[in-house]
Design a protein around this motif. Structure first.
Motif, mmCIF file in Angstrom:
data_model
loop_
_atom_site.group_PDB
_atom_site.id
_atom_site.type_symbol
_atom_site.label_atom_id
_atom_site.label_comp_id
_atom_site.label_asym_id
_atom_site.label_seq_id
_atom_site.Cartn_x
_atom_site.Cartn_y
_atom_site.Cartn_z
ATOM 1 N N TYR A 292 -30.038 -33.526 153.858
ATOM 2 C CA TYR A 292 -30.872 -32.497 153.237
ATOM 3 C C TYR A 292 -31.677 -33.088 152.083
ATOM 4 O O TYR A 292 -32.882 -32.854 151.960
ATOM 5 C CB TYR A 292 -29.989 -31.354 152.733
ATOM 6 C CG TYR A 292 -30.769 -30.196 152.147
ATOM 7 C CD1 TYR A 292 -31.034 -29.063 152.900
ATOM 8 C CD2 TYR A 292 -31.260 -30.240 150.841
ATOM 9 C CE1 TYR A 292 -31.764 -27.999 152.369
ATOM 10 C CE2 TYR A 292 -31.983 -29.205 150.302
ATOM 11 C CZ TYR A 292 -32.233 -28.088 151.072
ATOM 12 O OH TYR A 292 -32.960 -27.051 150.540
ATOM 13 N N LEU B 117 -24.691 -33.679 156.500
ATOM 14 C CA LEU B 117 -25.786 -32.719 156.341
ATOM 15 C C LEU B 117 -26.265 -32.670 154.895
ATOM 16 O O LEU B 117 -27.462 -32.522 154.631
ATOM 17 C CB LEU B 117 -25.334 -31.328 156.799
ATOM 18 C CG LEU B 117 -24.995 -31.187 158.281
ATOM 19 C CD1 LEU B 117 -24.454 -29.797 158.572
ATOM 20 C CD2 LEU B 117 -26.215 -31.472 159.149
ATOM 21 N N LEU C 144 -31.945 -25.551 161.042
ATOM 22 C CA LEU C 144 -31.908 -24.648 159.891
ATOM 23 C C LEU C 144 -32.355 -25.364 158.613
ATOM 24 O O LEU C 144 -33.080 -24.796 157.795
ATOM 25 C CB LEU C 144 -30.496 -24.087 159.715
ATOM 26 C CG LEU C 144 -29.991 -23.193 160.857
ATOM 27 C CD1 LEU C 144 -28.543 -22.778 160.608
ATOM 28 C CD2 LEU C 144 -30.874 -21.965 161.011
ATOM 29 N N ILE C 145 -31.927 -26.610 158.446
ATOM 30 C CA ILE C 145 -32.338 -27.386 157.278
ATOM 31 C C ILE C 145 -33.839 -27.629 157.293
ATOM 32 O O ILE C 145 -34.532 -27.463 156.277
ATOM 33 C CB ILE C 145 -31.568 -28.724 157.231
ATOM 34 C CG1 ILE C 145 -30.093 -28.477 156.904
ATOM 35 C CG2 ILE C 145 -32.188 -29.680 156.205
ATOM 36 C CD1 ILE C 145 -29.238 -29.722 156.958
ATOM 37 N N LEU D 206 -19.047 -33.776 158.813
ATOM 38 C CA LEU D 206 -20.312 -33.092 159.073
ATOM 39 C C LEU D 206 -20.956 -32.588 157.787
ATOM 40 O O LEU D 206 -22.169 -32.729 157.589
ATOM 41 C CB LEU D 206 -20.079 -31.931 160.045
ATOM 42 C CG LEU D 206 -21.300 -31.081 160.385
ATOM 43 C CD1 LEU D 206 -22.387 -31.926 161.046
ATOM 44 C CD2 LEU D 206 -20.907 -29.904 161.291
ATOM 45 N N ALA D 207 -20.153 -31.992 156.891
ATOM 46 C CA ALA D 207 -20.709 -31.438 155.648
ATOM 47 C C ALA D 207 -21.370 -32.523 154.804
ATOM 48 O O ALA D 207 -22.465 -32.334 154.263
ATOM 49 C CB ALA D 207 -19.605 -30.736 154.854
ATOM 50 N N SER E 75 -28.613 -27.857 166.008
ATOM 51 C CA SER E 75 -28.778 -26.502 165.462
ATOM 52 C C SER E 75 -28.670 -26.508 163.941
ATOM 53 O O SER E 75 -29.395 -25.773 163.253
ATOM 54 C CB SER E 75 -27.737 -25.555 166.066
ATOM 55 O OG SER E 75 -26.427 -26.033 165.836
ATOM 56 N N HIS E 76 -27.775 -27.338 163.402
ATOM 57 C CA HIS E 76 -27.656 -27.448 161.949
ATOM 58 C C HIS E 76 -28.951 -27.987 161.346
ATOM 59 O O HIS E 76 -29.440 -27.478 160.324
ATOM 60 C CB HIS E 76 -26.504 -28.388 161.573
ATOM 61 C CG HIS E 76 -25.158 -27.945 162.040
ATOM 62 N ND1 HIS E 76 -24.722 -28.139 163.327
ATOM 63 C CD2 HIS E 76 -24.141 -27.323 161.380
ATOM 64 C CE1 HIS E 76 -23.500 -27.664 163.446
ATOM 65 N NE2 HIS E 76 -23.120 -27.158 162.291
ATOM 66 N N VAL F 227 -25.463 -31.728 166.419
ATOM 67 C CA VAL F 227 -26.000 -31.364 165.100
ATOM 68 C C VAL F 227 -27.398 -30.753 165.166
ATOM 69 O O VAL F 227 -27.955 -30.402 164.128
ATOM 70 C CB VAL F 227 -26.035 -32.591 164.161
ATOM 71 C CG1 VAL F 227 -24.625 -33.098 163.882
ATOM 72 C CG2 VAL F 227 -26.904 -33.696 164.737
#
Length: 232
Positions: A10, A6, A40-41, A2-3, A36-37, A34
Motif C-alpha cells: 500500500y 499488503l 481494493l487498494i 498477508l497483512a 481481490s485485495h 491476492v
C-alpha cells in the motif's frame, strides 16, 4: 504474512501513484490469492474510475490438480493516473482480416478494398479488413516460460519478454520513462531497453540486481537507465 505484504505494498503504491506521469499507467501483476485485495487498494489510491482493465494472462505450465480446477492464469490490473492516458492501438492492434462478424455484409470497392457493413439502430457501420481491433483482455497467446526456454535466468518469478513487450508498446511512447519497482530478473528493463525506452529498475534483492546487470550488460543496450539498490 498477508497483512504485512499488503501493508508494505500500500505504501509503495501510494508513492508510485505520486511519481506516475499524468498520462502514465500502472500495471500490477498478481495471482488469484491476492487479486481481490489489491483491487481494493488500487481503487482507493487510483480511484475506481481509473481502472482501465483486468487482464487475464492464461498459460499452460506445470501439473494439474485432481481435486479442483487447475489454476492456470494470473491477473494484471491496469490503472491510469487520469482520463488522458497513452494507449497505442497501432502498436498492439490485431488486423480485422476477412472473418465476418455479426452477419456483416461484404463489399468490394472500386479499388478492390474489401469492407464489411452492418446496420444497427438505423445506422450503417462499415469496417475495413485493414482496421485494427483492440486485443481482448484475456491473453492466451503468450506462453509461460518453460524449463528449457533460452530466456530463463533461474529467477523464480521471471516473466516472458513478450508479456512486457505488449504492455510497454501499448502504454508508452519512445520518449517515455518505464519504471519497475520490483524488477526481479529485469525483464521489464531488458524489454524497455530493446524497445528504445528509458527505464528505472529497483529491487531490494541483491541477487535480483546482479541478474539485471548481467542481462543488461549482455545486451549492450544504450538506453538511459538507472538501477537503484536501496540502503539497508
Amino acid at each position: 504474512g498477508l497483512a504485512g505484504y499488503l501493508s508494505q505494498l500500500y505504501v509503495r503504491l501510494a508513492l508510485i501513484h505520486q511519481l506516475l506521469s499524468p498520462r502514465g499507467t500502472l500495471y500490477l501483476h498478481c495471482d488469484h490469492r491476492v487479486s481481490s485485495h489489491l483491487r481494493l487498494i488500487l481503487d482507493e489510491i487510483f480511484s475506481p474510475a481509473n481502472l482501465r482493465a483486468q487482464v487475464i494472462w492464461h498459460y499452460q505450465s506445470g501439473g494439474r490438480k485432481r481435486s479442483c480446477w487447475s489454476n492456470k492464469h494470473d491477473v494484471i490490473w491496469m490503472y491510469s493516473r487520469g482520463e488522458d492516458f497513452i494507449f497505442n492501438l497501432d502498436a498492439v492492434g490485431v488486423r480485422r482480416g476477412s472473418i465476418r462478424r455479426n452477419h456483416m455484409k461484404q463489399r468490394v470497392g472500386p479499388d478492390g478494398t474489401v469492407s464489411y457493413t452492418i446496420r444497427s439502430n438505423g445506422k450503417v457501420y462499415s469496417y475495413s479488413e485493414d482496421d485494427l481491433l483492440t486485443p481482448a483482455d484475456v491473453w492466451t497467446d503468450i506462453s509461460h516460460l518453460q524449463q528449457k526456454d533460452p530466456e530463463r535466468t533461474g529467477y523464480a518469478t521471471q516473466k516472458p519478454q513478450r508479456l512486457l513487450e505488449r504492455i510497454i508498446l501499448a502504454s508508452s511512447s519512445p520518449e517515455s520513462l518505464v519504471a519497475d519497482f520490483y524488477c526481479g530478473s529485469g525483464t521489464t528493463l531488458v524489454t524497455a531497453a530493446r524497445l528504445g525506452r528509458r527505464w528505472i529498475g529497483c529491487d531490494s534483492s541483491d541477487s535480483a540486481i546482479d541478474i539485471c546487470k548481467q542481462r543488461l550488460a549482455s545486451g549492450l543496450f544504450a538506453s538511459d537507465h538507472t538501477i537503484y539498490r536501496p540502503a539497508t
